[in-house]
Write an enzyme that holds these catalytic residues in place. Structure first.
Site, PDB file in Angstrom:
ATOM      1  N   HIS A 149      90.254  26.345 -13.404  1.00  0.00           N
ATOM      2  CA  HIS A 149      90.756  27.035 -12.217  1.00  0.00           C
ATOM      3  C   HIS A 149      91.229  26.022 -11.184  1.00  0.00           C
ATOM      4  O   HIS A 149      91.078  24.813 -11.367  1.00  0.00           O
ATOM      5  CB  HIS A 149      89.723  28.000 -11.640  1.00  0.00           C
ATOM      6  CG  HIS A 149      88.454  27.360 -11.155  1.00  0.00           C
ATOM      7  ND1 HIS A 149      87.541  26.760 -11.989  1.00  0.00           N
ATOM      8  CD2 HIS A 149      87.935  27.252  -9.904  1.00  0.00           C
ATOM      9  CE1 HIS A 149      86.514  26.313 -11.282  1.00  0.00           C
ATOM     10  NE2 HIS A 149      86.747  26.580 -10.022  1.00  0.00           N
ATOM     11  N   HIS A 192      90.404  25.221  -7.994  1.00  0.00           N
ATOM     12  CA  HIS A 192      89.606  24.539  -6.979  1.00  0.00           C
ATOM     13  C   HIS A 192      89.642  23.031  -7.193  1.00  0.00           C
ATOM     14  O   HIS A 192      89.565  22.550  -8.319  1.00  0.00           O
ATOM     15  CB  HIS A 192      88.168  25.067  -6.984  1.00  0.00           C
ATOM     16  CG  HIS A 192      88.058  26.487  -6.531  1.00  0.00           C
ATOM     17  ND1 HIS A 192      86.958  27.275  -6.782  1.00  0.00           N
ATOM     18  CD2 HIS A 192      88.927  27.282  -5.849  1.00  0.00           C
ATOM     19  CE1 HIS A 192      87.146  28.477  -6.268  1.00  0.00           C
ATOM     20  NE2 HIS A 192      88.337  28.502  -5.695  1.00  0.00           N
ATOM     21  N   ASP A 247      87.611  20.648  -6.879  1.00  0.00           N
ATOM     22  CA  ASP A 247      86.527  19.957  -7.588  1.00  0.00           C
ATOM     23  C   ASP A 247      86.618  20.160  -9.101  1.00  0.00           C
ATOM     24  O   ASP A 247      85.779  19.639  -9.845  1.00  0.00           O
ATOM     25  CB  ASP A 247      85.153  20.387  -7.062  1.00  0.00           C
ATOM     26  CG  ASP A 247      84.850  21.860  -7.284  1.00  0.00           C
ATOM     27  OD1 ASP A 247      85.782  22.677  -7.206  1.00  0.00           O
ATOM     28  OD2 ASP A 247      83.668  22.195  -7.520  1.00  0.00           O
ATOM     29  N   HIS A 248      87.661  20.864  -9.555  1.00  0.00           N
ATOM     30  CA  HIS A 248      87.930  21.009 -10.986  1.00  0.00           C
ATOM     31  C   HIS A 248      89.324  20.509 -11.361  1.00  0.00           C
ATOM     32  O   HIS A 248      89.545  20.133 -12.514  1.00  0.00           O
ATOM     33  CB  HIS A 248      87.775  22.470 -11.412  1.00  0.00           C
ATOM     34  CG  HIS A 248      86.366  22.968 -11.315  1.00  0.00           C
ATOM     35  ND1 HIS A 248      85.537  23.099 -12.402  1.00  0.00           N
ATOM     36  CD2 HIS A 248      85.620  23.331 -10.234  1.00  0.00           C
ATOM     37  CE1 HIS A 248      84.345  23.528 -12.002  1.00  0.00           C
ATOM     38  NE2 HIS A 248      84.379  23.679 -10.701  1.00  0.00           N
ATOM     39  N   HIS A 278      85.816  34.595 -10.197  1.00  0.00           N
ATOM     40  CA  HIS A 278      85.638  33.431  -9.317  1.00  0.00           C
ATOM     41  C   HIS A 278      86.972  33.092  -8.660  1.00  0.00           C
ATOM     42  O   HIS A 278      87.054  32.893  -7.450  1.00  0.00           O
ATOM     43  CB  HIS A 278      85.095  32.262 -10.122  1.00  0.00           C
ATOM     44  CG  HIS A 278      84.782  31.049  -9.301  1.00  0.00           C
ATOM     45  ND1 HIS A 278      83.749  31.023  -8.385  1.00  0.00           N
ATOM     46  CD2 HIS A 278      85.366  29.820  -9.238  1.00  0.00           C
ATOM     47  CE1 HIS A 278      83.712  29.839  -7.801  1.00  0.00           C
ATOM     48  NE2 HIS A 278      84.689  29.096  -8.299  1.00  0.00           N
ATOM     49  N   ASP A 284      83.488  27.594 -13.625  1.00  0.00           N
ATOM     50  CA  ASP A 284      82.614  28.229 -12.632  1.00  0.00           C
ATOM     51  C   ASP A 284      82.366  29.706 -12.937  1.00  0.00           C
ATOM     52  O   ASP A 284      81.990  30.462 -12.042  1.00  0.00           O
ATOM     53  CB  ASP A 284      83.207  28.086 -11.228  1.00  0.00           C
ATOM     54  CG  ASP A 284      82.936  26.713 -10.625  1.00  0.00           C
ATOM     55  OD1 ASP A 284      82.283  25.896 -11.299  1.00  0.00           O
ATOM     56  OD2 ASP A 284      83.398  26.453  -9.499  1.00  0.00           O
ATOM     57  N   HIS A 339      78.925  22.745 -13.487  1.00  0.00           N
ATOM     58  CA  HIS A 339      78.027  22.176 -12.473  1.00  0.00           C
ATOM     59  C   HIS A 339      76.613  22.033 -13.014  1.00  0.00           C
ATOM     60  O   HIS A 339      76.195  22.766 -13.909  1.00  0.00           O
ATOM     61  CB  HIS A 339      77.969  23.080 -11.226  1.00  0.00           C
ATOM     62  CG  HIS A 339      79.232  23.114 -10.426  1.00  0.00           C
ATOM     63  ND1 HIS A 339      79.475  22.258  -9.375  1.00  0.00           N
ATOM     64  CD2 HIS A 339      80.328  23.902 -10.524  1.00  0.00           C
ATOM     65  CE1 HIS A 339      80.662  22.530  -8.850  1.00  0.00           C
ATOM     66  NE2 HIS A 339      81.200  23.529  -9.537  1.00  0.00           N
TER      67      HIS A 339
END
Length: 306
Positions: free
Chosen positions: A93, A95, A97-98, A150, A174, A212
């Site tokens: 996705h 975001h 942090d990905h 998400h 996520d 995570h």
């Protein structure tokens, strides 16, 4: 949330996260172990403060696929250590942090393709994927499954175990964690329930590789809503031993997750009786399960804030 996902403030925040994590965890936040199969290697890479990126390697062809490479420096170091060629990035996705490493890695590896959902605004996307599309790299056969909730375009990736005669591997981003699930930022409880049910349809021996390291916190919450769940208690004891030594807790299996992950157990009578479906009419099973999932998510957010 809109600032993080729709403006450059989100990117600046990600860059700050990256600098801090590199300083605090120069060797990564957790100690990981690769899994070796017949000609296939799955290498978890600890990045940022609690994220995981992954390299999926065809060890005979020396080709690699990166999943959610948020820290391009850490992923590149692993590529060089393994002596492989990066040919594809799979992004679950948008975001940061990905997806934050997509630009640097795709520029460094000019033949590298960036896969993901066209609905999600993934940076530097070159090859859009839809539900059930398959990415083939050497002997690696990786199927994209649409799992919105998400984010609108969230995908998970299922590495087929049949070509290497081993368990399949689910890279869940996520959507799903050990004993947990992601927040529903861009969907409804019904949407998220449908996505989790997609995962529930996979084989018990499927290995879960989440985005995570949330295991200890998630199992603590699971103990609040299902205090007499012995499978959860056994898993918690193992996780606490792992975390005392800063060892990674992944992978688990989907069979394990079915036994203690409350977000996959909305069909279980004991959980329904303990938590209840929440306010509103429960006209059918799907509705009541979605209400229960929504209430579990609210309770989890409160549990985390304490």
């Amino acid at each position: 949330y809109s600032l993080y996902t729709r403006t450059w403030l989100g990117y600046l925040f990600y860059r700050q996260q990256l600098r801090r994590a590199r300083n605090r965890y120069p060797k990564g936040h957790s100690r990981t172990q690769p899994r070796l199969f017949n000609g296939v290697k799955v290498l978890p890479i600890p990045v940022l403060s609690d994220n995981y990126s992954y390299l999926i390697i065809d060890t005979q062809a020396r080709l690699a696929v990166a999943v959610d490479p948020s820290d391009p420096q850490a992923v590149q170091a692993s590529i060089e250590k393994e002596g492989v060629t990066l040919v594809a990035i799979l992004c679950t996705h948008k975001h940061w942090d990905h997806s934050g490493g997509n630009r640097d890695l795709s520029r460094r590896h000019q033949d590298c393709r960036v896969y993901g959902s066209p609905q999600d605004g993934i940076p530097y996307l070159t090859h859009p994927l839809c539900h059930q599309d398959v990415v083939s790299v050497g002997r690696l056969q990786i199927r994209a499954l649409a799992t919105p909730g998400h984010t609108q375009g969230h995908l998970v990736y299922l590495l087929d175990g049949e070509p290497y005669k081993g368990p399949s591997c689910l890279f869940s981003g996520d959507l799903l964690f050990l004993s947990g699930c992601g927040r529903t930022f861009e969907g409804t409880a019904e949407t998220m329930l449908s996505s989790l049910d997609t995962v529930l349809g996979l084989e018990d021996d499927t290995l879960l590789w989440p985005g995570h390291e949330y295991a200890e916190e998630n199992l603590g919450f699971a103990g609040v809503v299902e205090p007499e769940n012995l499978a959860r208690e056994r898993k918690m004891q193992w996780v606490q031993r792992q975390r005392m030594e800063r060892k990674s807790t992944c992978p688990s299996t989907l069979g394990e997750e079915r036994s203690y992950n409350p977000f996959l157990r909305t069909h279980c009578l004991v959980l329904q009786e303990t938590v209840g479906p929440g306010p509103g009419p429960a006209e059918d099973d799907g509705c009541s399960r979605a209400q229960l999932l929504e209430k579990l998510r609210r309770l989890k957010d409160l549990h985390k804030s304490k």
